[in-house]
Design a protein around this motif. Structure first.
Motif, short mmCIF file in Angstrom:
data_model
loop_
_atom_site.label_atom_id
_atom_site.label_comp_id
_atom_site.label_asym_id
_atom_site.label_seq_id
_atom_site.Cartn_x
_atom_site.Cartn_y
_atom_site.Cartn_z
N TRP A 40 13.96 8.22 -6.07
CA TRP A 40 15.66 8.03 -6.55
C TRP A 40 16.59 7.89 -8.37
N GLU A 41 17.23 7.21 -8.23
CA GLU A 41 17.57 6.24 -9.53
C GLU A 41 18.78 6.42 -9.22
N ASP A 88 6.94 7.56 -6.29
CA ASP A 88 5.98 7.71 -5.00
C ASP A 88 4.53 7.58 -5.81
N GLU A 89 3.66 8.07 -4.18
CA GLU A 89 2.42 7.62 -5.12
C GLU A 89 2.15 8.81 -6.49
N ASP A 90 2.39 9.61 -5.70
CA ASP A 90 2.06 11.37 -6.45
C ASP A 90 2.97 11.11 -8.28
N PRO A 100 1.05 -1.69 0.12
CA PRO A 100 0.12 -0.47 -0.12
C PRO A 100 0.95 1.23 0.35
N GLN A 101 2.36 1.45 0.17
CA GLN A 101 3.00 2.18 0.30
C GLN A 101 2.93 2.81 -1.09
N GLY A 102 2.37 2.91 -2.14
CA GLY A 102 2.19 3.82 -3.12
C GLY A 102 3.64 3.53 -4.09
N THR A 103 4.66 3.19 -3.91
CA THR A 103 5.66 3.12 -5.02
C THR A 103 5.89 2.67 -5.62
#
Length: 101
Positions: A90-91, A83-85, A67-70
Motif C-alpha cells: 500500500w501507499e 512485503d517480504e518479497d 519477523p513479518q518481513g514488512t
C-alpha cells in the motif's frame, strides 16, 4: 525521544511526518554514532512508542519490521509498504512536519 535511544546523548531529529488519514505521526532521529531510529505515535497526544532502528536508502528512511518481513519506505510526500518479497502492499501520503511534537 533521544533519551529512549541506545546512544541517547547527542541524537537529533532529522525528519518528522504526519498522516491525516490515519491520525499518526512519525519521527526519525540520528545519533551521534550515525544510526537512525524511527518513532511513531497517534496524534491524540499519546507519547511516542519505543524506537526502531531504521536505515537510509535511495532518498528514503526505511523501517524493516521483523519477523513479518514488512518494510516501510518514508519519503517527503509519501510512505510505501512492501512485503517480504519486495511487492508493494500500500501507499499513503505524508505531510512533512517541522517538529515531532
Amino acid at each position: 525521544m533521544a533519551e529512549m535511544l541506545p546512544e541517547g546523548t547527542g541524537a537529533r531529529l532529522v525528519a518528522a511526518y504526519s498522516r491525516d488519514d490515519l491520525e499518526e505521526r512519525y519521527a526519525f532521529c540520528r545519533t551521534t554514532a550515525g544510526k537512525v531510529f524511527y518513532f511513531a505515535r497517534a496524534k491524540d497526544g499519546e507519547p511516542y512508542g519505543d524506537p526502531t532502528e531504521a536505515r537510509e536508502s535511495e532518498g528514503a528512511y526505511v523501517v524493516d519490521f521483523m519477523p513479518q518481513g514488512t518494510s516501510y519506505h518514508f519519503r517527503d510526500g509519501g510512505v510505501t509498504a512492501y512485503d517480504e518479497d519486495g511487492k508493494e502492499i500500500w501507499e499513503g501520503k505524508l505531510v512533512p512536519e517541522a517538529t515531532a511534537d
